[in-house]
Design a protein around this motif. Structure first.
Motif, PDB file in Angstrom:
ATOM      1  N   GLN A  76     -51.273  13.684 -13.706  1.00 17.69           N
ATOM      2  CA  GLN A  76     -50.166  14.166 -14.522  1.00 17.69           C
ATOM      3  C   GLN A  76     -49.611  15.472 -13.963  1.00 17.69           C
ATOM      4  O   GLN A  76     -48.397  15.701 -13.963  1.00 17.69           O
ATOM      5  N   TYR A  77     -50.482  16.324 -13.475  1.00 15.67           N
ATOM      6  CA  TYR A  77     -50.046  17.595 -12.887  1.00 15.67           C
ATOM      7  C   TYR A  77     -49.102  17.340 -11.713  1.00 15.67           C
ATOM      8  O   TYR A  77     -48.030  17.940 -11.616  1.00 15.67           O
ATOM      9  N   ARG A  78     -49.488  16.420 -10.831  1.00 15.09           N
ATOM     10  CA  ARG A  78     -48.665  16.130  -9.660  1.00 15.09           C
ATOM     11  C   ARG A  78     -47.316  15.529 -10.067  1.00 15.09           C
ATOM     12  O   ARG A  78     -46.269  15.855  -9.491  1.00 15.09           O
ATOM     13  N   GLU A  79     -47.341  14.657 -11.059  1.00 15.22           N
ATOM     14  CA  GLU A  79     -46.098  14.011 -11.490  1.00 15.22           C
ATOM     15  C   GLU A  79     -45.175  14.991 -12.227  1.00 15.22           C
ATOM     16  O   GLU A  79     -43.948  14.880 -12.139  1.00 15.22           O
ATOM     17  N   LEU A  80     -45.765  15.954 -12.943  1.00 18.70           N
ATOM     18  CA  LEU A  80     -44.951  16.972 -13.607  1.00 18.70           C
ATOM     19  C   LEU A  80     -44.266  17.882 -12.590  1.00 18.70           C
ATOM     20  O   LEU A  80     -43.116  18.298 -12.781  1.00 18.70           O
ATOM     21  N   ILE A  81     -44.971  18.194 -11.517  1.00 19.93           N
ATOM     22  CA  ILE A  81     -44.374  18.989 -10.437  1.00 19.93           C
ATOM     23  C   ILE A  81     -43.159  18.252  -9.866  1.00 19.93           C
ATOM     24  O   ILE A  81     -42.093  18.847  -9.638  1.00 19.93           O
TER      25      ILE A  81
END
Length: 480
Positions: A76-81
């Motif tokens: 989720q962190y990578r996709e939010l970035i």
């Protein structure tokens, strides 16, 4: 010369409004499609999670409890970035940044929280599309309205107006200005946040109550499509209201530039006209006191009221003081034709600006042999014409097949016929050629449809060798 009556101004405003609202339709469709696509992705994510717990399509309380197990948060962190990088709106970027910070150190998430965050990401991408469409549409609407109304004022009075080209800073200021307490980007944000919360709550409540996947999925799709209150309706209402607002603002800027001191409020004659608009109908108001949402339209969402200029004697002319740059009223002899010839290259380019297409609208086709007469039998597009878009019956756009020839050409309305063109005033406003010179023409040619050439009847408008608004009327190959 007599001053044109109220009908002259009203007719031209109505025609311009129709053209501008039609121009908004591709943006409306793009926004609605983005939300439908987002909900489809949400449903797919939801089904993947829930069906992992129950093959039967519904879940028990014990299975719902399993959704409180930890889910992967680094993904989720990578996709939010990635979502942050895709986003332009500053308000949205700040909100996404807050969620990125929560995930930055691999904070624990339940599967339900993971699913809700997916809802957020999908609908924020839909909002990005919505913002993009508004940002492209409204500056064009503002400029088109401004230049069209300068043209109408000059033609209506048969005068010359030394007008200024609408500067970029003035456009940006108008786009960001609040009316009815907000601006379009804030309204988009508020609508989208409410929709995100609604979808997240539905999923949470449905899982907790053990509802079937299909029941929850259908409910989410209904949230988009339901008549009157669905996201599809809300986004269309916003586009149309904001489009009407920026058209009115362009008209107001034209009043100021032309030295118009007063306008008259004209309420729509409809059973849906509210008491506020009805009470303003006929009021003559100083241009300097115009306030959108108060005494200047639109007064409210989906307001159809407009304004016309007021307070000019029949012998009025307008000139520009070269020292102060301000317009003033004179008894002048300059004719409209002389005025057009006297314009600077920049001014002529500005008036021609309203001819340019917006977004996915039809590109105007001008001379240069793109469509030329060939022994009065057919008109050949040739290689140069193959890339020009043609509007299809379903609202999409395609192009002529390479080397196609337009045959069976016939003029069926307008000049030299007994049939008037309904949109003649609109054509005059948009393209600068007098209404009585336009013809409506039809012919047959090959258009690319689903990747292959198909024979079609095409219609277009034509005046002084200029062809505009080419569209497919019907597919000939499909007829038996």
């Amino acid at each position: 010369m007599n001053m044109p009556n109220k009908k002259y101004w009203t007719d031209r405003t109505v025609q311009l409004e129709r053209a501008i609202q039609e121009n908004a339709e591709p943006s409306i469709k793009a926004i609605q499609d983005a939300y439908i696509e987002a909900v489809k992705h949400i449903n797919a994510d939801m089904k993947a999670v829930v069906r992992g717990l129950s093959k039967a399509g519904s879940i028990t309380e014990d299975e719902a409890e399993k959704l409180l197990n930890e889910a992967e948060s680094r993904k989720q962190y990578r996709e939010l970035i990635k979502l942050y990088d895709e986003t332009v709106d500053e308000r949205a970027k700040k909100d996404i940044a807050l969620k990125i910070n929560r995930q930055a150190y691999g904070a624990r998430m339940t599967r339900l929280e993971d699913l809700k965050l997916n809802v957020y990401k999908h609908l924020m991408r839909a909002q990005n599309t919505e913002i993009t469409e508004h940002k492209a549409l409204h500056p064009e609407t503002l400029k088109r309205s401004y230049y069209s109304n300068i043209h109408n004022i000059a033609k209506g009075f048969d005068i010359g107006i030394n007008f200024a080209v609408l500067p970029k800073k003035a456009i940006e200021k108008t786009l960001s200005a609040k009316w009815l307490g907000s601006n379009y980007s804030k309204r988009i944000w508020n609508n989208n946040q409410q929709f995100i919360e609604k979808v997240q709550r539905t999923i949470t409540d449905g899982i907790t109550a053990g509802h079937s996947i299909d029941r929850m999925a259908n409910k989410l799709l209904d949230y988009v499509a339901v008549e009157g209150t669905g996201q599809r309706y809300i986004t269309e209402r916003l586009v149309r209201t904001e489009t009407a607002h920026f058209m009115a603002e362009g008209q107001l800027e034209a009043y100021k530039e032309a030295g118009i001191e007063h306008y008259q409020f004209v309420a729509a004659f409809s059973e849906r006209t509210c008491d506020i608009c009805g009470g303003l109908d006929g009021e003559i108001i100083p241009v300097s006191e115009a306030r959108a949402g108060d005494n200047y339209p639109p007064i409210h969402a989906q307001c159809r009221c407009t304004t016309v200029l007021a307070g000019y004697p029949s012998n009025t002319r307008i000139a520009r003081d070269v020292k102060t740059g301000k317009n003033y009223k004179v008894d002048g002899n300059m004719t409209y034709s002389e005025w057009k010839q006297s314009l600077t290259a920049e001014q002529k380019a500005a008036l021609k600006y309203v001819d340019k297409s917006v977004g996915n609208d039809i590109i105007n086709i001008r001379g240069g042999g793109i469509m030329k007469s060939d022994e009065n039998i057919y008109r050949s597009l040739g290689a140069a014409g193959k890339n020009y878009p043609v509007k299809l019956p379903n609202g999409n756009h395609s192009k002529f097949a390479e080397g196609t020839k337009i045959t069976n050409i016939k003029v069926f309305a307008g000049k030299d016929t007994d049939m008037p063109i309904r949109d003649a005033i609109y054509l005059e406003n948009e393209f600068g050629i007098e209404a009585d010179k336009w013809q409506k023409v039809r012919g047959e040619g090959m258009i690319i449809n689903d990747g292959k050439p198909c024979k079609a009847e095409v219609h277009w408008y034509e005046a002084e060798g200029q062809k505009e608004k080419i569209k497919v009327k019907r597919w000939i190959d499909d007829e038996n």
